[in-house]
Design a protein around this motif. Sequence first.
Motif, PDB file in Angstrom:
ATOM      1  N   HIS A  11       0.856  -1.102   0.109  1.00 29.81           N
ATOM      2  CA  HIS A  11       0.071   0.258   0.210  1.00 29.81           C
ATOM      3  C   HIS A  11       0.954   1.506   0.166  1.00 29.81           C
ATOM      4  N   ALA A  40       2.347   1.593  -3.503  1.00 30.89           N
ATOM      5  CA  ALA A  40       1.111   2.207  -4.698  1.00 30.89           C
ATOM      6  C   ALA A  40       1.506   3.976  -4.599  1.00 30.89           C
ATOM      7  N   TRP A  41       1.565   4.533  -2.841  1.00 30.77           N
ATOM      8  CA  TRP A  41       1.364   5.476  -2.937  1.00 30.77           C
ATOM      9  C   TRP A  41       1.520   5.923  -3.348  1.00 30.77           C
ATOM     10  N   GLU A  53       3.892   5.653  -5.831  1.00 31.30           N
ATOM     11  CA  GLU A  53       4.244   5.561  -6.588  1.00 31.30           C
ATOM     12  C   GLU A  53       2.553   6.557  -7.531  1.00 31.30           C
ATOM     13  N   ALA A  54       1.587   6.907  -6.849  1.00 30.63           N
ATOM     14  CA  ALA A  54       0.657   7.857  -7.582  1.00 30.63           C
ATOM     15  C   ALA A  54       1.568   9.365  -7.374  1.00 30.63           C
ATOM     16  N   ILE A  58      -5.207  11.457  -8.003  1.00 32.59           N
ATOM     17  CA  ILE A  58      -4.152  10.836  -7.032  1.00 32.59           C
ATOM     18  C   ILE A  58      -4.308  10.004  -6.058  1.00 32.59           C
ATOM     19  N   ALA A  59      -5.866   9.506  -5.759  1.00 36.88           N
ATOM     20  CA  ALA A  59      -6.013   8.612  -5.304  1.00 36.88           C
ATOM     21  C   ALA A  59      -6.681   7.631  -6.464  1.00 36.88           C
ATOM     22  N   SER A  74      -5.207   7.148  -9.593  1.00 36.36           N
ATOM     23  CA  SER A  74      -3.504   6.119  -9.033  1.00 36.36           C
ATOM     24  C   SER A  74      -3.682   5.757  -8.723  1.00 36.36           C
ATOM     25  N   ARG A  75      -3.746   5.718  -7.270  1.00 39.51           N
ATOM     26  CA  ARG A  75      -3.266   4.387  -6.238  1.00 39.51           C
ATOM     27  C   ARG A  75      -3.908   3.705  -6.463  1.00 39.51           C
ATOM     28  N   GLY A 115      -7.813   6.557   3.390  1.00 38.79           N
ATOM     29  CA  GLY A 115      -6.996   7.514   2.107  1.00 38.79           C
ATOM     30  C   GLY A 115      -7.279   9.116   2.496  1.00 38.79           C
ATOM     31  N   PHE A 128      -1.912   0.140  -6.970  1.00 36.57           N
ATOM     32  CA  PHE A 128      -2.041  -0.730  -6.352  1.00 36.57           C
ATOM     33  C   PHE A 128      -3.005  -2.359  -7.089  1.00 36.57           C
ATOM     34  N   MET A 131      -3.306  11.179   2.598  1.00 34.07           N
ATOM     35  CA  MET A 131      -3.154  11.895   1.698  1.00 34.07           C
ATOM     36  C   MET A 131      -2.569  13.812   2.633  1.00 34.07           C
TER      37      MET A 131
END
Length: 226
Positions: A30, A33-34, A36-37, A78-79, A81-82, A58, A86, A62
């Motif tokens: 997790h 993934a955040w 990278e996003a 962003i969320a 994309s995450r 999230g 993931f 964030m």
Amino acid sequence: MQTKTPATGRAITTVLLDVDGTLVDSNDAHAHAWVEAFEEHGVPVAFADVRRCIGMGGDKLMPEVSGIADDSPEGTRIARSRGEIFMRVFLPTLKPLRQSAEFVAALKSRGLTAVAASSAQRKELTQLLKIAGAAALVDDSTSSDDAEDSKPDPDIIEAALKKAGAAPGDAVMVGDTPYDIEAARRAGVPTIAFRSGGWPDADLAGAIAIFDGPWDLLAHIEEVLG
């Protein structure tokens, strides 16, 4: 059926289960993934800062790590994309924590109601429960879709209690982060904590008991849950 919990001295009917870090070894995934996003959208954040926030929803994570509101246009992108990262990159690599399914089955064999109480999105939670081998074992589940505010706010715990038809005094929470402990405390529910999420004992000090993971509590389940 009621089971006496020596650690609380109370009779319980319900066990609320966190999933990430508690049944599935997914906390690092997790966090990656955040990171990278955020990077995909030109927002640099440190992995260590994100990792310390895993266990929050999230909506809390964030702004904590980036100062961006989760409901802002940038936060929404962003969320999204995450979630995509993931599900596409990390979910296929995840493994259950040792004896996760056996642990949940042992709860059920004692006549206890087991409800997953997670800050994950519903579509992610469905897959995580399958990975844990617990999808067919839990009686119900709550996700971020069932609560206005995520952990450490108590909304998800309260929603799980409602689904179980249980009062706070009837339940115990099993989780792996200080956010699980705080959310449950605010809902009036004690927590048994696992070290499997990567948090040191000092950060889990609000728990009534601490175990290494589902395999460890399973080995002591008679003395803890009767």
